[in-house]
Scaffold this motif. Structure first.
Motif, PDB file in Angstrom:
ATOM      1  N   THR A 104       0.846  -1.191   0.000  1.00 51.60           N
ATOM      2  CA  THR A 104       0.000   0.000   0.000  1.00 51.60           C
ATOM      3  C   THR A 104       0.882   1.242   0.000  1.00 51.60           C
ATOM      4  O   THR A 104       2.001   1.234   0.519  1.00 51.60           O
ATOM      5  CB  THR A 104      -0.939   0.045   1.225  1.00 51.60           C
ATOM      6  N   TRP A 105       0.348   2.296  -0.596  1.00 52.24           N
ATOM      7  CA  TRP A 105       1.009   3.588  -0.586  1.00 52.24           C
ATOM      8  C   TRP A 105      -0.007   4.643  -0.180  1.00 52.24           C
ATOM      9  O   TRP A 105      -1.165   4.596  -0.601  1.00 52.24           O
ATOM     10  CB  TRP A 105       1.555   3.961  -1.964  1.00 52.24           C
ATOM     11  N   THR A 106       0.406   5.583   0.620  1.00 51.97           N
ATOM     12  CA  THR A 106      -0.441   6.713   0.983  1.00 51.97           C
ATOM     13  C   THR A 106      -0.165   7.858   0.020  1.00 51.97           C
ATOM     14  O   THR A 106       0.970   8.338  -0.091  1.00 51.97           O
ATOM     15  CB  THR A 106      -0.178   7.168   2.414  1.00 51.97           C
ATOM     16  N   LEU A 107      -1.191   8.257  -0.704  1.00 53.40           N
ATOM     17  CA  LEU A 107      -1.095   9.393  -1.620  1.00 53.40           C
ATOM     18  C   LEU A 107      -1.538  10.631  -0.850  1.00 53.40           C
ATOM     19  O   LEU A 107      -2.726  10.815  -0.573  1.00 53.40           O
ATOM     20  CB  LEU A 107      -1.980   9.170  -2.850  1.00 53.40           C
ATOM     21  N   SER A 108      -0.581  11.454  -0.487  1.00 57.12           N
ATOM     22  CA  SER A 108      -0.894  12.605   0.364  1.00 57.12           C
ATOM     23  C   SER A 108      -1.582  13.725  -0.406  1.00 57.12           C
ATOM     24  O   SER A 108      -2.224  14.597   0.192  1.00 57.12           O
ATOM     25  CB  SER A 108       0.388  13.137   1.016  1.00 57.12           C
ATOM     26  N   ARG A 109      -1.440  13.703  -1.730  1.00 55.45           N
ATOM     27  CA  ARG A 109      -2.047  14.727  -2.572  1.00 55.45           C
ATOM     28  C   ARG A 109      -2.278  14.124  -3.963  1.00 55.45           C
ATOM     29  O   ARG A 109      -1.743  13.047  -4.267  1.00 55.45           O
ATOM     30  CB  ARG A 109      -1.120  15.935  -2.687  1.00 55.45           C
ATOM     31  N   PRO A 110      -3.045  14.783  -4.827  1.00 55.23           N
ATOM     32  CA  PRO A 110      -3.218  14.258  -6.183  1.00 55.23           C
ATOM     33  C   PRO A 110      -1.867  14.147  -6.887  1.00 55.23           C
ATOM     34  O   PRO A 110      -1.065  15.085  -6.856  1.00 55.23           O
ATOM     35  CB  PRO A 110      -4.109  15.310  -6.854  1.00 55.23           C
ATOM     36  N   PRO A 111      -1.568  13.014  -7.490  1.00 56.99           N
ATOM     37  CA  PRO A 111      -0.278  12.846  -8.173  1.00 56.99           C
ATOM     38  C   PRO A 111      -0.049  13.927  -9.230  1.00 56.99           C
ATOM     39  O   PRO A 111      -0.980  14.322  -9.937  1.00 56.99           O
ATOM     40  CB  PRO A 111      -0.399  11.459  -8.807  1.00 56.99           C
ATOM     41  N   ARG A 112       1.199  14.346  -9.322  1.00 56.57           N
ATOM     42  CA  ARG A 112       1.571  15.409 -10.262  1.00 56.57           C
ATOM     43  C   ARG A 112       2.619  14.973 -11.268  1.00 56.57           C
ATOM     44  O   ARG A 112       2.981  15.747 -12.155  1.00 56.57           O
ATOM     45  CB  ARG A 112       2.085  16.632  -9.480  1.00 56.57           C
ATOM     46  N   ARG A 113       3.136  13.759 -11.083  1.00 57.55           N
ATOM     47  CA  ARG A 113       4.123  13.223 -12.037  1.00 57.55           C
ATOM     48  C   ARG A 113       3.692  11.789 -12.379  1.00 57.55           C
ATOM     49  O   ARG A 113       4.263  10.814 -11.897  1.00 57.55           O
ATOM     50  CB  ARG A 113       5.540  13.271 -11.471  1.00 57.55           C
ATOM     51  N   ILE A 114       2.683  11.706 -13.215  1.00 56.37           N
ATOM     52  CA  ILE A 114       2.049  10.427 -13.546  1.00 56.37           C
ATOM     53  C   ILE A 114       2.707   9.832 -14.781  1.00 56.37           C
ATOM     54  O   ILE A 114       2.909  10.532 -15.777  1.00 56.37           O
ATOM     55  CB  ILE A 114       0.543  10.628 -13.808  1.00 56.37           C
ATOM     56  N   VAL A 115       3.032   8.559 -14.694  1.00 60.34           N
ATOM     57  CA  VAL A 115       3.553   7.827 -15.853  1.00 60.34           C
ATOM     58  C   VAL A 115       2.486   6.831 -16.297  1.00 60.34           C
ATOM     59  O   VAL A 115       2.009   6.020 -15.504  1.00 60.34           O
ATOM     60  CB  VAL A 115       4.857   7.078 -15.521  1.00 60.34           C
ATOM     61  N   SER A 116       2.132   6.900 -17.572  1.00 58.94           N
ATOM     62  CA  SER A 116       1.218   5.930 -18.172  1.00 58.94           C
ATOM     63  C   SER A 116       2.019   5.034 -19.098  1.00 58.94           C
ATOM     64  O   SER A 116       2.687   5.514 -20.019  1.00 58.94           O
ATOM     65  CB  SER A 116       0.127   6.646 -18.971  1.00 58.94           C
ATOM     66  N   SER A 117       1.963   3.710 -18.869  1.00 56.26           N
ATOM     67  CA  SER A 117       2.771   2.791 -19.670  1.00 56.26           C
ATOM     68  C   SER A 117       1.954   2.020 -20.694  1.00 56.26           C
ATOM     69  O   SER A 117       2.485   1.141 -21.362  1.00 56.26           O
ATOM     70  CB  SER A 117       3.504   1.799 -18.754  1.00 56.26           C
TER      71      SER A 117
END
Length: 327
Positions: free
Chosen positions: A63-76
């Motif tokens: 699990t990961w806690t996302l503290s804010r909306p992601p801003r460096r998203i990688v789509s593969s």
């Protein structure tokens, strides 16, 4: 490289969504080889107020806690490229797949800035981008995925693409991960409205016995999104009715025995008209649908799409199977 070669190469790489039957079959083989069945799809715990932090559940139980909306998203993979284009600004993307730019298969060709990096799923390159979210498909390389997990990178995995419910579930899940819940709901609502509109048009019409073809000889049976597309378009998929499951090659002699009234063919831009193609082949030209000229072309990107854009396919097919319903 021929169109067929490019499409097979596409399926053999990081698992961009697969074009039609041949590449769908390649995905199934690849998945069994890398053992991705042991990995789970991602999910996101959203707090009652709908804000952040949120908890992302990864493919191997992490699990990961996302503290804010992601801003460096990688789509593969391509479906995520298309979904994210509808949900977030390009400035929030750290990279998209190399297939986003191919107009033959991509619904977002020309959308992402040229300066934005393109990736094929190579872990080293993705690590260098310092992403705060990576979207991967179930047919992405399992070892590469585990390396990324080991590096502590938050990964959102999705592996179910056999139904519209699966595809739209992916939109909702990506929306939850990036904090675009409302926008994801609007995208899903729009897709469902398109499907409902087609259902109303073809209600109570006798289904047309139809064979899907990705030339030269690939088809799709039950347990495929293409089967649902044909059914929603007012067709009866003769491959599925004959007990064919999944996607793969079909012998011309077997296709003749299916007694199809119409054939729907995935056609790349600039490709030869499929009716001419089949009439030029000795056995195919004997099929009643070919003799009657009931061979219909749809853009190759549509039957291979596994994002919300796939909701455009049933209408495209239905207009040709049941033209009287669009007069």
């Amino acid at each position: 490289m021929t169109d067929r070669g490019r499409r097979l190469t596409l399926g053999a790489c990081v698992g961009a969504p697969l074009l039609a039957a041949a590449v769908l079959a390649a995905r199934r083989v690849h998945a069994s080889l890398v053992g991705v069945g042991a990995l789970a799809d991602g999910r996101v715990d959203v707090p009652g107020g709908g804000g952040f932090p949120r908890v992302l559940h990864g493919p191997a139980g992490e699990t990961w806690t996302l503290s804010r909306p992601p801003r460096r998203i990688v789509s593969s993979y391509l479906a995520a490229d298309e979904i994210l284009a509808a949900l977030v600004a390009p400035q929030r993307m750290a990279a998209v797949s190399t297939f986003a730019d191919d107009p033959a298969i991509s619904g977002v060709a020309g959308f992402y800035p040229r300066a934005l990096p393109r990736v094929r799923g190579e872990v080293e390159g993705i690590l260098a981008l310092e992403p705060d979210l990576i979207c991967v498909a179930g047919y992405s390389d399992a070892d590469a995925m585990r390396l990324a997990v080991g590096a502590g990178l938050p990964i959102l995995r999705w592996s179910r693409f056999e139904t519209f419910a699966d595809v739209l579930g992916n939109v909702r899940t990506i929306g939850a991960a990036v904090g675009a819940d409302a926008r994801a709901k609007a995208v899903v609502d729009d897709a469902e409205a398109k499907l409902a509109a087609v259902a109303a048009r073809v209600a109570r019409v006798p289904p047309v016995r139809v064979l899907y073809l990705d030339l030269p000889n690939f088809t799709a049976g039950r347990d495929t999104l293409i089967d649902e597309m044909l059914t929603r378009a007012g067709g009866l998929n003769v491959a599925a009715a004959a007990g064919i499951a999944g996607a793969g090659q079909i012998a011309v002699e077997s296709a003749l025995a299916l007694d199809a009234e119409a054939i729907v063919v995935a056609t790349a831009p600039g490709g030869r008209p499929p009716l001419d193609e089949l009439r030029a082949t000795p056995l195919w030209r004997e099929m009643p649908a070919v003799r009657a000229g009931r061979v219909f072309s749809i853009p190759a990107a549509l039957p291979g799409d596994v994002s919300h854009r796939a909701a455009d396919a049933p209408a495209e097919i239905a207009r040709q199977l049941h033209p009287e319903r669009w007069r």
